[in-house]
Design a protein around this motif. Structure first.
Motif, PDB file in Angstrom:
ATOM      1  N   GLN A  39      -9.802  26.735   8.433  1.00 45.10           N
ATOM      2  CA  GLN A  39     -10.982  25.969   8.026  1.00 45.10           C
ATOM      3  C   GLN A  39     -11.251  24.824   9.020  1.00 45.10           C
ATOM      4  OE1 GLN A  39     -13.207  26.270   5.336  1.00 45.10           O
ATOM      5  NE2 GLN A  39     -12.253  28.252   4.796  1.00 45.10           N
ATOM      6  N   ARG A  40     -12.533  24.617   9.316  1.00 46.38           N
ATOM      7  CA  ARG A  40     -12.918  23.534  10.230  1.00 46.38           C
ATOM      8  C   ARG A  40     -12.457  22.179   9.689  1.00 46.38           C
ATOM      9  NH1 ARG A  40     -16.688  24.362  13.854  1.00 46.38           N
ATOM     10  NH2 ARG A  40     -17.585  25.995  12.551  1.00 46.38           N
ATOM     11  N   SER A  41     -12.553  21.984   8.381  1.00 47.46           N
ATOM     12  CA  SER A  41     -12.174  20.688   7.799  1.00 47.46           C
ATOM     13  C   SER A  41     -10.672  20.427   7.956  1.00 47.46           C
ATOM     14  CB  SER A  41     -12.568  20.615   6.319  1.00 47.46           C
ATOM     15  OG  SER A  41     -12.164  21.778   5.624  1.00 47.46           O
ATOM     16  N   VAL A  98      -8.810  21.535  10.669  1.00 48.48           N
ATOM     17  CA  VAL A  98      -8.649  21.141  12.079  1.00 48.48           C
ATOM     18  C   VAL A  98      -9.160  19.718  12.279  1.00 48.48           C
ATOM     19  CG1 VAL A  98      -9.298  21.661  14.463  1.00 48.48           C
ATOM     20  CG2 VAL A  98      -8.880  23.542  12.852  1.00 48.48           C
ATOM     21  N   ASP A  99     -10.313  19.413  11.693  1.00 43.41           N
ATOM     22  CA  ASP A  99     -10.910  18.076  11.854  1.00 43.41           C
ATOM     23  C   ASP A  99      -9.971  16.997  11.307  1.00 43.41           C
ATOM     24  OD1 ASP A  99     -13.109  19.198  12.981  1.00 43.41           O
ATOM     25  OD2 ASP A  99     -14.449  18.892  11.272  1.00 43.41           O
ATOM     26  N   ASP A 158     -10.478  29.934  15.416  1.00 47.31           N
ATOM     27  CA  ASP A 158     -11.883  30.189  15.149  1.00 47.31           C
ATOM     28  C   ASP A 158     -12.190  29.486  13.827  1.00 47.31           C
ATOM     29  OD1 ASP A 158     -14.394  31.157  14.825  1.00 47.31           O
ATOM     30  OD2 ASP A 158     -13.793  33.227  14.437  1.00 47.31           O
ATOM     31  N   PRO A 159     -12.697  28.244  13.891  1.00 47.99           N
ATOM     32  CA  PRO A 159     -12.890  27.508  12.637  1.00 47.99           C
ATOM     33  C   PRO A 159     -13.992  28.129  11.787  1.00 47.99           C
ATOM     34  CG  PRO A 159     -12.986  26.055  14.554  1.00 47.99           C
ATOM     35  CD  PRO A 159     -13.087  27.451  15.062  1.00 47.99           C
ATOM     36  N   ASP A 215     -16.129  27.746   7.790  1.00 47.52           N
ATOM     37  CA  ASP A 215     -16.530  26.745   6.795  1.00 47.52           C
ATOM     38  C   ASP A 215     -16.673  27.398   5.432  1.00 47.52           C
ATOM     39  OD1 ASP A 215     -17.137  24.272   8.487  1.00 47.52           O
ATOM     40  OD2 ASP A 215     -18.297  25.809   9.517  1.00 47.52           O
TER      41      ASP A 215
END
Ligand SMILES: [Zn+2]
Length: 253
Positions: A112-114, A116-117, A145-146, A148
């Motif tokens: 998930q992108r969140s 990694v962020d 590969d993020p 969402d």
């Protein structure tokens, strides 16, 4: 074609304490509590998907009392070489879930992108009680590969953002010949967490953990929910090799 076989591979075992796994100190918190560490494999005629990648061997050696086997060695028991894995889904970026991801060079890495962020952002550097859970060497080299939210990774296998345990914790739902299986990973460390509605102490957001319990139940329906660290998984499902059980094709619970 889109139905998977699902396996749990126990790459580590140690004895912790109940207080490490159940929030809220009580009279049982100091009791020994056996703990297992897993990666999961989902195989269909079209895809070979590894869910989580375990602890890096170098880091495993630093953990007192950890009985450890490299995840790639367990995959070999099932006849799966690292190059055959086309997707690695990382449920979250704690050191015990992403450590050997670099061993799968052909795989698309789904996170998930969140998540990694969070780990690359300002808070993780500052919040000491969470930072030790990161494997910085993995994060530096991560080719992810993020995604969402809720995403179908390949037909029959989807990821679902639940948060709670970490900022971008995701669970995995897999279609099998006997119905859906939900790999809850650390959305519920033990069966007891979700079954008694009691979070584990290491968490990012308390409401998130409870929301994750509800979402996991909803995604599973009457199918099995597979927790992240429960030795009971090895007893509840049929063995196919030492440390490996088959989750799908059984009634489960
Ligand atoms: Zn975790």
């Amino acid at each position: 074609m889109n139905e998977f076989e699902v396996y749990a591979l126990c790459y580590g075992r140690r004895t912790g304490f109940r207080g490490e796994h159940f929030l809220g100190y009580d009279g049982n918190s100091a009791e020994p509590h056996p703990t297992a560490y897993y990666v999961w494999l989902a195989v269909s005629p079209a895809h070979t998907v590894l869910v989580d990648a375990g602890i890096r061997a170098e880091r495993a050696r630093e953990i007192p009392g950890l009985d450890y086997v490299e995840p790639v060695r367990l995959l070999a028991e099932l006849g799966v070489g690292p190059e055959a894995v086309d997707h690695v889904v990382l449920t979250h970026l704690h050191y015990d879930h992403c450590g050997t991801v670099a061993r799968f060079p052909a795989a698309r890495v789904v996170v998930q992108r969140s998540e990694v962020d969070y780990w690359t952002g300002p808070w993780a550097k500052r919040i000491e009680r969470e930072r030790w859970l990161l494997d910085e060497a993995v994060l530096e080299d991560l080719r992810a590969d993020p995604v969402d939210g809720d995403v179908e990774v390949v037909p029959g296998l989807s990821v679902h953002l639940v948060g709670g345990h970490t900022a971008g914790m995701q669970v995995v739902r897999v279609e099998t010949g006997s119905g859906p299986v939900v790999l809850a990973s650390d959305a519920s460390h033990f069966h007891e967490n979700i079954e008694t509605d009691r979070p584990a102490p290491l968490l990012h957001s308390m409401p998130g953990v409870y929301g994750a319990f509800d979402r996991v139940r909803e995604l599973a329906g009457s199918g099995p929910v597979v927790p992240g660290h429960d030795p009971e998984v090895l007893a509840r499902y049929p063995p196919v090799a030492d440390r490996i059980v088959r989750i799908s094709g059984t009634s489960g619970s």
